[in-house]
Write a protein that holds these residues in place. Structure first.
Motif, PDB file in Angstrom:
ATOM      1  N   LEU A 253      87.035  90.818   1.638  1.00  0.00           N
ATOM      2  CA  LEU A 253      86.864  89.389   1.882  1.00  0.00           C
ATOM      3  C   LEU A 253      85.765  88.818   0.993  1.00  0.00           C
ATOM      4  CD1 LEU A 253      87.198  89.164   5.764  1.00  0.00           C
ATOM      5  CD2 LEU A 253      88.670  88.020   4.106  1.00  0.00           C
ATOM      6  N   TYR A 254      84.652  89.525   0.908  1.00  0.00           N
ATOM      7  CA  TYR A 254      83.538  89.052   0.080  1.00  0.00           C
ATOM      8  C   TYR A 254      83.984  88.867  -1.370  1.00  0.00           C
ATOM      9  CZ  TYR A 254      79.132  89.122  -2.523  1.00  0.00           C
ATOM     10  OH  TYR A 254      78.106  88.817  -3.396  1.00  0.00           O
ATOM     11  N   VAL A 255      84.663  89.852  -1.919  1.00  0.00           N
ATOM     12  CA  VAL A 255      85.066  89.797  -3.328  1.00  0.00           C
ATOM     13  C   VAL A 255      86.048  88.650  -3.570  1.00  0.00           C
ATOM     14  CG1 VAL A 255      86.291  91.025  -5.155  1.00  0.00           C
ATOM     15  CG2 VAL A 255      84.596  92.241  -3.763  1.00  0.00           C
TER      16      VAL A 255
ATOM     17  N   HIS B 293      81.129  82.157   8.230  1.00  0.00           N
ATOM     18  CA  HIS B 293      81.262  82.742   9.563  1.00  0.00           C
ATOM     19  C   HIS B 293      81.061  84.246   9.473  1.00  0.00           C
ATOM     20  CE1 HIS B 293      83.061  83.932  13.385  1.00  0.00           C
ATOM     21  NE2 HIS B 293      83.049  82.668  13.768  1.00  0.00           N
ATOM     22  N   SER B 294      79.959  84.738  10.027  1.00  0.00           N
ATOM     23  CA  SER B 294      79.634  86.169  10.045  1.00  0.00           C
ATOM     24  C   SER B 294      79.598  86.717   8.617  1.00  0.00           C
ATOM     25  CB  SER B 294      80.629  86.922  10.935  1.00  0.00           C
ATOM     26  OG  SER B 294      80.192  88.244  11.181  1.00  0.00           O
ATOM     27  N   LEU B 295      80.535  87.596   8.239  1.00  0.00           N
ATOM     28  CA  LEU B 295      80.572  88.104   6.865  1.00  0.00           C
ATOM     29  C   LEU B 295      80.588  86.968   5.839  1.00  0.00           C
ATOM     30  CD1 LEU B 295      82.941  88.731   4.447  1.00  0.00           C
ATOM     31  CD2 LEU B 295      80.970  90.241   4.666  1.00  0.00           C
ATOM     32  N   GLY B 296      81.228  85.862   6.172  1.00  0.00           N
ATOM     33  CA  GLY B 296      81.311  84.720   5.272  1.00  0.00           C
ATOM     34  C   GLY B 296      79.972  84.136   4.871  1.00  0.00           C
ATOM     35  N   GLU B 297      78.929  84.387   5.674  1.00  0.00           N
ATOM     36  CA  GLU B 297      77.597  83.882   5.324  1.00  0.00           C
ATOM     37  C   GLU B 297      77.094  84.512   4.023  1.00  0.00           C
ATOM     38  OE1 GLU B 297      73.127  83.706   7.292  1.00  0.00           O
ATOM     39  OE2 GLU B 297      74.866  83.374   8.592  1.00  0.00           O
ATOM     40  N   TYR B 298      77.517  85.745   3.743  1.00  0.00           N
ATOM     41  CA  TYR B 298      77.112  86.397   2.495  1.00  0.00           C
ATOM     42  C   TYR B 298      77.734  85.681   1.299  1.00  0.00           C
ATOM     43  CZ  TYR B 298      75.070  90.154   5.222  1.00  0.00           C
ATOM     44  OH  TYR B 298      74.267  90.854   6.091  1.00  0.00           O
ATOM     45  N   VAL B 299      78.976  85.234   1.439  1.00  0.00           N
ATOM     46  CA  VAL B 299      79.614  84.478   0.360  1.00  0.00           C
ATOM     47  C   VAL B 299      78.934  83.122   0.198  1.00  0.00           C
ATOM     48  CG1 VAL B 299      81.798  83.721  -0.611  1.00  0.00           C
ATOM     49  CG2 VAL B 299      81.782  85.607   1.021  1.00  0.00           C
ATOM     50  N   ALA B 300      78.564  82.502   1.314  1.00  0.00           N
ATOM     51  CA  ALA B 300      77.860  81.220   1.255  1.00  0.00           C
ATOM     52  C   ALA B 300      76.548  81.365   0.489  1.00  0.00           C
ATOM     53  CB  ALA B 300      77.608  80.697   2.668  1.00  0.00           C
ATOM     54  N   LEU B 301      75.824  82.436   0.749  1.00  0.00           N
ATOM     55  CA  LEU B 301      74.553  82.669   0.056  1.00  0.00           C
ATOM     56  C   LEU B 301      74.790  82.920  -1.439  1.00  0.00           C
ATOM     57  CD1 LEU B 301      72.825  84.895   2.764  1.00  0.00           C
ATOM     58  CD2 LEU B 301      72.170  82.568   2.128  1.00  0.00           C
TER      59      LEU B 301
ATOM     60  N   ALA C  14      75.558  79.677  -3.117  1.00  0.00           N
ATOM     61  CA  ALA C  14      74.355  78.855  -3.210  1.00  0.00           C
ATOM     62  C   ALA C  14      73.329  79.425  -4.192  1.00  0.00           C
ATOM     63  CB  ALA C  14      73.711  78.705  -1.830  1.00  0.00           C
ATOM     64  N   GLY C  15      73.664  80.570  -4.828  1.00  0.00           N
ATOM     65  CA  GLY C  15      72.786  81.142  -5.842  1.00  0.00           C
ATOM     66  C   GLY C  15      71.623  81.952  -5.312  1.00  0.00           C
ATOM     67  N   VAL C  16      71.718  82.406  -4.054  1.00  0.00           N
ATOM     68  CA  VAL C  16      70.604  83.153  -3.441  1.00  0.00           C
ATOM     69  C   VAL C  16      70.516  84.579  -3.998  1.00  0.00           C
ATOM     70  CG1 VAL C  16      69.704  84.051  -1.242  1.00  0.00           C
ATOM     71  CG2 VAL C  16      70.645  81.730  -1.371  1.00  0.00           C
ATOM     72  N   PHE C  17      71.674  85.166  -4.303  1.00  0.00           N
ATOM     73  CA  PHE C  17      71.712  86.470  -4.982  1.00  0.00           C
ATOM     74  C   PHE C  17      72.962  86.517  -5.838  1.00  0.00           C
ATOM     75  CE2 PHE C  17      72.785  87.391  -0.382  1.00  0.00           C
ATOM     76  CZ  PHE C  17      74.169  87.317  -0.524  1.00  0.00           C
ATOM     77  N   ASP C  18      73.025  87.490  -6.762  1.00  0.00           N
ATOM     78  CA  ASP C  18      74.197  87.586  -7.632  1.00  0.00           C
ATOM     79  C   ASP C  18      75.314  88.363  -6.938  1.00  0.00           C
ATOM     80  OD1 ASP C  18      73.675  90.359  -7.967  1.00  0.00           O
ATOM     81  OD2 ASP C  18      72.571  90.032  -9.821  1.00  0.00           O
ATOM     82  N   PHE C  19      76.473  88.382  -7.570  1.00  0.00           N
ATOM     83  CA  PHE C  19      77.668  88.980  -6.979  1.00  0.00           C
ATOM     84  C   PHE C  19      77.465  90.444  -6.618  1.00  0.00           C
ATOM     85  CE2 PHE C  19      81.599  91.429  -7.748  1.00  0.00           C
ATOM     86  CZ  PHE C  19      82.407  90.907  -6.754  1.00  0.00           C
ATOM     87  N   ALA C  20      76.933  91.227  -7.558  1.00  0.00           N
ATOM     88  CA  ALA C  20      76.771  92.665  -7.337  1.00  0.00           C
ATOM     89  C   ALA C  20      75.769  92.956  -6.228  1.00  0.00           C
ATOM     90  CB  ALA C  20      76.337  93.345  -8.636  1.00  0.00           C
ATOM     91  N   THR C  21      74.678  92.192  -6.201  1.00  0.00           N
ATOM     92  CA  THR C  21      73.665  92.379  -5.153  1.00  0.00           C
ATOM     93  C   THR C  21      74.263  92.108  -3.782  1.00  0.00           C
ATOM     94  OG1 THR C  21      71.884  91.756  -6.658  1.00  0.00           O
ATOM     95  CG2 THR C  21      71.433  91.555  -4.300  1.00  0.00           C
ATOM     96  N   GLY C  22      75.015  91.005  -3.669  1.00  0.00           N
ATOM     97  CA  GLY C  22      75.643  90.668  -2.399  1.00  0.00           C
ATOM     98  C   GLY C  22      76.658  91.697  -1.968  1.00  0.00           C
ATOM     99  N   LEU C  23      77.452  92.199  -2.926  1.00  0.00           N
ATOM    100  CA  LEU C  23      78.472  93.184  -2.584  1.00  0.00           C
ATOM    101  C   LEU C  23      77.837  94.492  -2.122  1.00  0.00           C
ATOM    102  CD1 LEU C  23      81.381  94.049  -2.318  1.00  0.00           C
ATOM    103  CD2 LEU C  23      81.403  94.583  -4.776  1.00  0.00           C
TER     104      LEU C  23
ATOM    105  N   VAL D 297      66.055  93.847  -1.205  1.00  0.00           N
ATOM    106  CA  VAL D 297      66.859  92.951  -2.047  1.00  0.00           C
ATOM    107  C   VAL D 297      66.119  91.624  -2.260  1.00  0.00           C
ATOM    108  CG1 VAL D 297      69.021  91.648  -2.193  1.00  0.00           C
ATOM    109  CG2 VAL D 297      69.023  93.980  -1.295  1.00  0.00           C
ATOM    110  N   PRO D 298      65.909  91.221  -3.527  1.00  0.00           N
ATOM    111  CA  PRO D 298      65.253  89.938  -3.778  1.00  0.00           C
ATOM    112  C   PRO D 298      66.199  88.766  -3.547  1.00  0.00           C
ATOM    113  CG  PRO D 298      65.839  90.992  -5.863  1.00  0.00           C
ATOM    114  CD  PRO D 298      66.205  91.954  -4.776  1.00  0.00           C
ATOM    115  N   PHE D 299      65.733  87.782  -2.793  1.00  0.00           N
ATOM    116  CA  PHE D 299      66.457  86.529  -2.604  1.00  0.00           C
ATOM    117  C   PHE D 299      65.757  85.451  -3.424  1.00  0.00           C
ATOM    118  CE2 PHE D 299      68.967  86.683   1.633  1.00  0.00           C
ATOM    119  CZ  PHE D 299      69.358  87.983   1.395  1.00  0.00           C
ATOM    120  N   THR D 300      66.518  84.453  -3.896  1.00  0.00           N
ATOM    121  CA  THR D 300      65.924  83.275  -4.527  1.00  0.00           C
ATOM    122  C   THR D 300      66.299  82.051  -3.704  1.00  0.00           C
ATOM    123  OG1 THR D 300      67.858  82.992  -5.958  1.00  0.00           O
ATOM    124  CG2 THR D 300      66.041  84.284  -6.836  1.00  0.00           C
TER     125      THR D 300
END
Length: 293
Positions: free
Chosen positions: A64-66, A88-96, A99-108, A207-210
């Motif tokens: 789902l994230y990918v 929603h739940s896992l979806g919050e990671y995609v929202a972040l 929004a540029g809080v972390f890059d794709f690989a970091t989030g995954l 994990v660094p957040f921006t």
């Protein structure tokens, strides 16, 4: 310009074949390749050929994230940008991510660890409740040990989580039109997830957040925030905390949002938002064919 929110669905919205129509896009191909190097398996292969695995937390959440990240990327490539995001739940990671809080690989990598800890959780039960008196439900929850409101989706649809005994007791003590026990490995979004949450916290801390480029409404605190440390702290509470989606839905018009685009498979979130904030324009981007020009 229409003030728009992007929202991203979580576990339960997955569908066989999702993301396969994106394979011809160069952006998607690169993301799928990166994902395979992190996960050790192919997201398109799981989504296309392994329905049994796709329904397992270990695979569901990364898939789902990918797919949702790719759709968000393609939206942005076409010049579309949100004014606010939520998931929603896992979806919050995609929202972040959006929004540029972390890059794709970091989030995954975070989602992979989250899925592993949640897959290993056991000894609990979750159930969706549809059609009930909301105030009566809250009152009964306060009196029933070992069960909590896990997903506060709308006044007419929630998910409870806890011990099997706690869930059974609650269902027996209220008038409910329909109660459906969920096929999940553990009591997600409840205090019973504390051991898994403590382990996950170790991964999250490294994990660094921006700061977010647009405000994020978090599951555990549905008020807008952009500060990196605030968003990380809220995310750290998510595994044991309730998903307050009903409040997120109500908050959207308060933030001046006029249109909501659900990015990801299915139409669960727009359906819930329609119940709470029916005046909003609702759109869905589930795959390549739905992408705007």
């Amino acid at each position: 310009m229409t003030k728009t929110a992007w929202v991203f669905p979580g576990q339960g919205s997955q569908a066989v074949g999702m993301g396969v129509d994106l394979l011809t896009h160069p952006t998607a191909a690169a993301k799928y390749q990166t994902a395979q190097s992190i996960l050790g398996w192919s997201v398109p292969d799981i989504c296309q050929n392994h329905e049994d695995k796709l329904s397992r937390t270990l695979y569901t959440q990364p898939c789902l994230y990918v797919v949702e990240c790719i759709l968000a990327d393609l939206m942005q490539e076409r010049g579309h940008q949100p004014h606010l995001v939520a998931g929603h739940s896992l979806g919050e990671y995609v929202a972040l991510y959006a929004a540029g809080v972390f890059d794709f690989a970091t989030g995954l990598a975070l989602v992979k660890r989250r899925a592993e800890f949640m897959e290993d959780a056991a000894g609990g039960q979750m159930a969706a409740l549809i059609g009930f008196n909301y105030e009566q439900l809250l009152a009964q929850l306060a009196q029933t040990p070992n069960v909590v409101l896990a997903n506060d989706n709308s006044d007419a649809q929630v998910v409870i989580s806890g011990t099997p005994e706690g869930v059974e007791t609650l269902i027996a003590s209220i008038k409910v039109k329909r109660a459906v026990k969920l096929n999940v490995s553990g009591p997600f979004h409840s205090p019973l997830m504390a051991p898994a949450a403590a382990e996950f916290q170790k991964a999250l801390e490294s994990v660094p957040f921006t700061d977010a480029k647009v405000p994020v409404l978090s599951n555990v605190e549905p008020t807008p925030a952009t500060a990196a440390e605030v968003l990380k702290e809220r995310l750290s509470q998510q595994m044991t905390g309730s998903v307050r989606w009903r409040e997120i839905s109500a908050q959207l018009p308060q933030e001046g949002i006029e249109k909501v685009v659900e990015i990801g498979p299915g139409k669960v979130l727009t359906g819930l938002i329609k119940r709470t904030s029916g005046q909003l324009v609702l759109e869905n981007v589930s795959g390549a064919a739905d992408l705007p020009g």
